[in-house]
Design a protein around this motif. Structure first.
Motif, PDB file in Angstrom:
ATOM      1  N   ALA A 192      25.453  -2.630  33.947  1.00 34.20           N
ATOM      2  CA  ALA A 192      25.524  -2.788  32.490  1.00 34.20           C
ATOM      3  C   ALA A 192      26.057  -4.150  32.062  1.00 34.20           C
ATOM      4  CB  ALA A 192      26.408  -1.680  31.905  1.00 34.20           C
ATOM      5  N   ASN A 193      26.718  -4.862  32.961  1.00 35.61           N
ATOM      6  CA  ASN A 193      27.318  -6.135  32.584  1.00 35.61           C
ATOM      7  C   ASN A 193      26.299  -7.211  32.235  1.00 35.61           C
ATOM      8  OD1 ASN A 193      26.830  -5.930  35.565  1.00 35.61           O
ATOM      9  ND2 ASN A 193      27.283  -8.102  35.453  1.00 35.61           N
ATOM     10  N   VAL A 194      25.048  -7.084  32.689  1.00 38.50           N
ATOM     11  CA  VAL A 194      24.075  -8.150  32.469  1.00 38.50           C
ATOM     12  C   VAL A 194      23.513  -8.145  31.059  1.00 38.50           C
ATOM     13  CG1 VAL A 194      23.400  -8.010  34.893  1.00 38.50           C
ATOM     14  CG2 VAL A 194      22.027  -6.847  33.189  1.00 38.50           C
ATOM     15  N   PHE A 195      23.717  -7.069  30.305  1.00 40.46           N
ATOM     16  CA  PHE A 195      23.043  -6.938  29.021  1.00 40.46           C
ATOM     17  C   PHE A 195      23.744  -7.700  27.903  1.00 40.46           C
ATOM     18  CE2 PHE A 195      21.895  -2.906  31.238  1.00 40.46           C
ATOM     19  CZ  PHE A 195      20.548  -3.169  31.366  1.00 40.46           C
ATOM     20  N   TYR A 196      25.063  -7.684  27.893  1.00 35.05           N
ATOM     21  CA  TYR A 196      25.792  -8.242  26.757  1.00 35.05           C
ATOM     22  C   TYR A 196      25.520  -9.736  26.533  1.00 35.05           C
ATOM     23  CZ  TYR A 196      29.491  -9.005  23.363  1.00 35.05           C
ATOM     24  OH  TYR A 196      30.188  -9.334  22.225  1.00 35.05           O
ATOM     25  N   PRO A 197      25.429 -10.568  27.581  1.00 39.78           N
ATOM     26  CA  PRO A 197      25.110 -11.989  27.336  1.00 39.78           C
ATOM     27  C   PRO A 197      23.810 -12.180  26.561  1.00 39.78           C
ATOM     28  CG  PRO A 197      25.926 -11.722  29.566  1.00 39.78           C
ATOM     29  CD  PRO A 197      25.751 -10.343  29.007  1.00 39.78           C
ATOM     30  N   TYR A 198      22.827 -11.335  26.782  1.00 40.50           N
ATOM     31  CA  TYR A 198      21.566 -11.459  26.042  1.00 40.50           C
ATOM     32  C   TYR A 198      21.752 -11.045  24.577  1.00 40.50           C
ATOM     33  CZ  TYR A 198      19.159 -12.223  30.454  1.00 40.50           C
ATOM     34  OH  TYR A 198      18.745 -12.748  31.648  1.00 40.50           O
ATOM     35  N   ILE A 199      22.569 -10.022  24.360  1.00 42.46           N
ATOM     36  CA  ILE A 199      22.865  -9.614  22.984  1.00 42.46           C
ATOM     37  C   ILE A 199      23.576 -10.741  22.247  1.00 42.46           C
ATOM     38  CG2 ILE A 199      24.185  -7.981  21.584  1.00 42.46           C
ATOM     39  CD1 ILE A 199      23.798  -5.942  23.878  1.00 42.46           C
ATOM     40  N   VAL A 200      24.503 -11.381  22.927  1.00 43.06           N
ATOM     41  CA  VAL A 200      25.243 -12.482  22.314  1.00 43.06           C
ATOM     42  C   VAL A 200      24.314 -13.640  21.982  1.00 43.06           C
ATOM     43  CG1 VAL A 200      26.990 -14.256  22.756  1.00 43.06           C
ATOM     44  CG2 VAL A 200      27.458 -11.879  23.348  1.00 43.06           C
ATOM     45  N   ASN A 201      23.397 -13.962  22.894  1.00 46.40           N
ATOM     46  CA  ASN A 201      22.461 -15.070  22.642  1.00 46.40           C
ATOM     47  C   ASN A 201      21.613 -14.813  21.404  1.00 46.40           C
ATOM     48  OD1 ASN A 201      23.376 -16.495  24.829  1.00 46.40           O
ATOM     49  ND2 ASN A 201      21.748 -15.828  26.207  1.00 46.40           N
ATOM     50  N   ASN A 213      30.402   0.145  19.103  1.00 44.92           N
ATOM     51  CA  ASN A 213      30.537   0.725  20.431  1.00 44.92           C
ATOM     52  C   ASN A 213      30.703  -0.429  21.404  1.00 44.92           C
ATOM     53  OD1 ASN A 213      30.216   1.870  22.978  1.00 44.92           O
ATOM     54  ND2 ASN A 213      28.736   3.383  22.264  1.00 44.92           N
ATOM     55  N   ASN A 214      31.906  -0.585  21.913  1.00 50.60           N
ATOM     56  CA  ASN A 214      32.224  -1.743  22.765  1.00 50.60           C
ATOM     57  C   ASN A 214      31.973  -1.472  24.242  1.00 50.60           C
ATOM     58  OD1 ASN A 214      33.095  -3.518  20.696  1.00 50.60           O
ATOM     59  ND2 ASN A 214      35.021  -2.409  20.563  1.00 50.60           N
ATOM     60  N   LEU A 215      31.126  -0.515  24.528  1.00 48.18           N
ATOM     61  CA  LEU A 215      30.882  -0.139  25.920  1.00 48.18           C
ATOM     62  C   LEU A 215      30.386  -1.325  26.730  1.00 48.18           C
ATOM     63  CD1 LEU A 215      29.325   3.200  27.046  1.00 48.18           C
ATOM     64  CD2 LEU A 215      28.624   1.094  28.151  1.00 48.18           C
ATOM     65  N   MET A 216      29.400  -2.064  26.193  1.00 42.96           N
ATOM     66  CA  MET A 216      28.852  -3.209  26.922  1.00 42.96           C
ATOM     67  C   MET A 216      29.868  -4.345  27.036  1.00 42.96           C
ATOM     68  SD  MET A 216      25.938  -2.310  27.975  1.00 42.96           S
ATOM     69  CE  MET A 216      24.975  -0.812  27.683  1.00 42.96           C
ATOM     70  N   VAL A 217      30.748  -4.453  26.050  1.00 39.80           N
ATOM     71  CA  VAL A 217      31.806  -5.470  26.129  1.00 39.80           C
ATOM     72  C   VAL A 217      32.765  -5.142  27.270  1.00 39.80           C
ATOM     73  CG1 VAL A 217      33.724  -6.549  24.899  1.00 39.80           C
ATOM     74  CG2 VAL A 217      31.630  -5.952  23.669  1.00 39.80           C
ATOM     75  N   ILE A 218      33.155  -3.876  27.388  1.00 41.83           N
ATOM     76  CA  ILE A 218      34.049  -3.453  28.471  1.00 41.83           C
ATOM     77  C   ILE A 218      33.376  -3.696  29.826  1.00 41.83           C
ATOM     78  CG2 ILE A 218      35.294  -1.516  29.488  1.00 41.83           C
ATOM     79  CD1 ILE A 218      36.438  -2.420  26.825  1.00 41.83           C
ATOM     80  N   ALA A 219      32.088  -3.351  29.918  1.00 40.46           N
ATOM     81  CA  ALA A 219      31.360  -3.562  31.179  1.00 40.46           C
ATOM     82  C   ALA A 219      31.329  -5.040  31.543  1.00 40.46           C
ATOM     83  CB  ALA A 219      29.939  -3.008  31.053  1.00 40.46           C
ATOM     84  N   THR A 220      31.204  -5.909  30.553  1.00 36.32           N
ATOM     85  CA  THR A 220      31.176  -7.352  30.817  1.00 36.32           C
ATOM     86  C   THR A 220      32.541  -7.846  31.277  1.00 36.32           C
ATOM     87  OG1 THR A 220      29.485  -7.578  29.099  1.00 36.32           O
ATOM     88  CG2 THR A 220      30.586  -9.594  29.826  1.00 36.32           C
ATOM     89  N   ILE A 221      33.609  -7.322  30.679  1.00 34.39           N
ATOM     90  CA  ILE A 221      34.963  -7.705  31.103  1.00 34.39           C
ATOM     91  C   ILE A 221      35.201  -7.293  32.546  1.00 34.39           C
ATOM     92  CG2 ILE A 221      37.427  -7.268  30.708  1.00 34.39           C
ATOM     93  CD1 ILE A 221      36.766  -6.947  27.730  1.00 34.39           C
ATOM     94  N   LEU A 222      34.590  -6.200  32.981  1.00 34.40           N
ATOM     95  CA  LEU A 222      34.768  -5.720  34.351  1.00 34.40           C
ATOM     96  C   LEU A 222      33.916  -6.488  35.356  1.00 34.40           C
ATOM     97  CD1 LEU A 222      34.902  -1.891  33.615  1.00 34.40           C
ATOM     98  CD2 LEU A 222      36.784  -3.351  34.391  1.00 34.40           C
ATOM     99  N   ASP A 223      33.258  -7.518  34.904  1.00 30.38           N
ATOM    100  CA  ASP A 223      32.558  -8.445  35.806  1.00 30.38           C
ATOM    101  C   ASP A 223      33.471  -9.652  36.013  1.00 30.38           C
ATOM    102  OD1 ASP A 223      30.979 -10.396  37.025  1.00 30.38           O
ATOM    103  OD2 ASP A 223      29.158  -9.726  36.000  1.00 30.38           O
ATOM    104  N   PRO A 224      33.967  -9.893  37.237  1.00 30.81           N
ATOM    105  CA  PRO A 224      34.915 -10.991  37.462  1.00 30.81           C
ATOM    106  C   PRO A 224      34.333 -12.376  37.193  1.00 30.81           C
ATOM    107  CG  PRO A 224      34.214 -10.028  39.547  1.00 30.81           C
ATOM    108  CD  PRO A 224      33.704  -9.125  38.463  1.00 30.81           C
ATOM    109  N   ARG A 225      33.030 -12.466  36.982  1.00 26.24           N
ATOM    110  CA  ARG A 225      32.441 -13.748  36.594  1.00 26.24           C
ATOM    111  C   ARG A 225      32.625 -14.012  35.099  1.00 26.24           C
ATOM    112  NH1 ARG A 225      26.668 -12.320  39.035  1.00 26.24           N
ATOM    113  NH2 ARG A 225      27.315 -10.402  37.974  1.00 26.24           N
ATOM    114  N   PHE A 226      32.920 -12.972  34.315  1.00 29.82           N
ATOM    115  CA  PHE A 226      33.063 -13.098  32.866  1.00 29.82           C
ATOM    116  C   PHE A 226      34.501 -12.860  32.410  1.00 29.82           C
ATOM    117  CE2 PHE A 226      28.504 -11.704  33.174  1.00 29.82           C
ATOM    118  CZ  PHE A 226      27.966 -12.932  32.811  1.00 29.82           C
TER     119      PHE A 226
END
Length: 550
Positions: free
Chosen positions: A292-301, A335-348
């Motif tokens: 799920a972590n890969v989706f949020y950067p595209y939403i932000v763009n 719904n901050n689910l995708m935000v939480i998933a992105t935070i749990l990626d150590p690259r982000f």
């Protein structure tokens, strides 16, 4: 073979199939379609038992669901499970493909989904469900949420339960953006069809390109109306030839679809916005289902380009961006689910979220959103800390029945156990601080495996609480597209020659096909697979001889 490749049961009765079998094995005995059907149903039950064991070991399961109408005019509901297994491999399985009687109200859908959960005994493992934005789905979410809350399961968090299909949201937003250039789209679509009907017209078009020093060789493309991303590809392939389209009228009097300069200018302004949305659509509609972590950067763009359009100074572009952003935010609820998933990626981690909020929000709102995320993250860790403590408590209570445990409990004061529990909470909280303060893993590291990272850290007991969170959040799909391959399978099974199959048989074949295919890929790490460009556009190529000579 019959299940996976959707062959007809009658295949085993075909004359030359039996010739082949006897040629390979002279002892082969003829079997009929009823026999092979019974064996397929046995395989379905066997694979179902295996999947039940796998689901029993899963800590958390996310769902997607959608409806489909067969050539029998029967409505089917597809329910797909996404979860991280004990080996930290992301899994995707079709659970049910059941007939759904009309009317398809929210209550009917909710009852059908809940019945499936009870059948699989996973009703206490559900993390989220991803659906499109149909109004009946909103009613289904309300009913399902009430059913799950009534079970008083401490693991269930209603705030993360409803995930709206991101692919559907982008599609709704883009439809608003394409309306002003509908005439341009129609003109180019008719032009592509006009060129394809006659190679002579292509030759003339290339000659026009040469006469006006327009570089050729790239070729053109014709879109598929049902896929807006293919429409964007058609527009993008044509924009380099806009002068040639205007001058082609001089050599072909029958050509009547010349785009206007104002339409080209408008598309040039929209191109950056549509380009970002096309990239997001490819990811959301991919044929593989990544973490799920890969989706949020595209939403932000997408949000960034819309915010830039709001500041462009062009009145039309500003008003259009306002409307698109309002619709995007309307469907993309709090719904901050995708935000939480992105935070749990150590690259982000939180550093990326801080940067993103600075790009898409004004300063005052950016600080508020960051404070809310930090508070939500802290509450989430506290919740998982209690869940972990409860799990340890159950293990301790089973041990206390032994004589050694009983004797120790009589010596050590109960206040000491309370002291340990309070300290364990502090350690759990410090896991979050340690993780966020550590340096980010390089985004350029192509060998990085996110699920393996959390697998190692959970086993090493560095971040066991964070790993438990990652196992749940990273398996949540951002779109309901995982149902689409199932509908394609159903369409191949229920062709014009097999439309008399009963719904129970259809479900067995569809589900067993999913389970067998997926079981062959259990050791493969899910990757982001983009759609093949040839799948949704029709190429309008230039003649090789002319391109080569030019």
């Amino acid at each position: 073979m019959i299940i996976v490749h959707e062959y007809s049961f009658r295949m085993v009765e075909h004359k030359w199939f039996n010739v082949l079998m006897r040629w390979m094995n002279s002892n082969y005995e003829w079997i009929g379609r009823k026999t092979i059907k019974n064996e397929c149903m046995q395989i379905f039950e066997s694979e179902k038992d295996q999947l039940k064991k796998s689901l029993r070991e899963a800590d958390s399961i996310s769902l997607t669901t959608d409806l489909w109408t067969s050539n029998q005019n029967i409505q089917y509901m597809c329910l797909v499970a996404h979860y991280t297994d004990v080996n930290w491999i992301l899994q995707c399985r079709v659970l049910n493909f059941v007939e759904l009687d009309p009317p398809h109200t929210g209550l009917v859908i909710a009852n059908a989904v809940f019945d499936c959960l009870l059948e699989w005994k996973i009703e206490d493992k559900i993390m989220s469900i991803t659906l499109d934005n149909a109004s009946n789905n909103d009613g289904a979410i309300t009913n399902l949420k009430a059913k799950l809350l009534a079970r008083k399961n401490t693991k269930f968090d209603p705030s993360y339960f409803h995930v709206r299909c991101a692919a559907h949201i982008v599609n709704l937003v883009v439809n608003d953006g394409l309306q002003p250039i509908e005439t341009l789209i129609s003109n180019l679509r008719n032009t592509m069809k006009y060129f394809k009907k006659s190679p002579t017209r292509i030759y003339k078009f290339v000659e026009v390109c040469n006469n006006y020093s327009v570089k050729d060789g790239k070729g053109l493309s014709l879109d598929v109306k049902t896929r807006w991303s293919s429409t964007y590809k058609m527009l993008e392939s044509c924009i380099d030839y806009k002068e040639a389209f205007g001058n082609y009228v001089e050599v072909d009097q029958k050509y009547q679809w010349k785009p206007t300069p104002s339409e080209w200018k408008l598309f040039g302004k929209l191109k950056p916005i549509l380009g970002q949305m096309a990239g997001a659509t490819i990811v959301f509609s991919g044929t593989a289902y990544p973490d799920a972590n890969v989706f949020y950067p595209y939403i932000v763009n997408v949000k960034i380009v819309l915010r830039e359009a709001q500041k462009a100074g062009d009145p039309y572009l500003m008003s259009m961006a306002d409307a698109m952003l309002d619709k995007f935010d309307k469907y993309w609820e709090k719904n901050n689910l995708m935000v939480i998933a992105t935070i749990l990626d150590p690259r982000f981690k939180m550093r990326y979220i801080t940067w993103c909020f600075g790009e898409i929000y004004p300063p005052y709102r950016c600080m508020k959103e960051l404070d809310d995320i930090n508070a939500e993250l802290e509450d989430l860790y506290m919740k998982y800390s209690k869940l972990v403590d409860n799990g340890k408590g159950s293990a301790q209570s089973s041990c206390s029945s032994r004589d050694t445990c009983t004797s120790l409990a009589s010596v050590v004061p109960t206040r000491f156990q309370s002291f340990l529990q309070s300290n364990s909470t502090e350690v759990s909280k410090s896991q979050l601080l340690i993780y966020l303060e550590e340096a980010n893993v390089s985004i350029d590291d192509k060998t990085f495996d996110l699920l393996n990272y959390w697998k190692v850290n959970s086993n090493a007991h560095r971040f066991p609480l964070l790993a438990a969170m990652a196992k749940s959040f990273l398996a949540v799909p951002a779109s309901s597209v995982s149902s689409e391959p199932t509908f394609s399978t159903g369409g191949r099974i229920l062709d014009d020659y097999r439309s008399s199959l009963k719904p129970a048989t259809v479900q067995a074949l569809v589900c067993a096909s999913s389970w067998i295919r997926a079981s062959q890929n259990d050791n493969n790490t899910p990757i982001l697979v983009e759609q093949d460009e040839d799948d949704d556009v029709e190429s309008v190529d230039f003649p090789n001889s002319i391109v080569g000579s030019n």
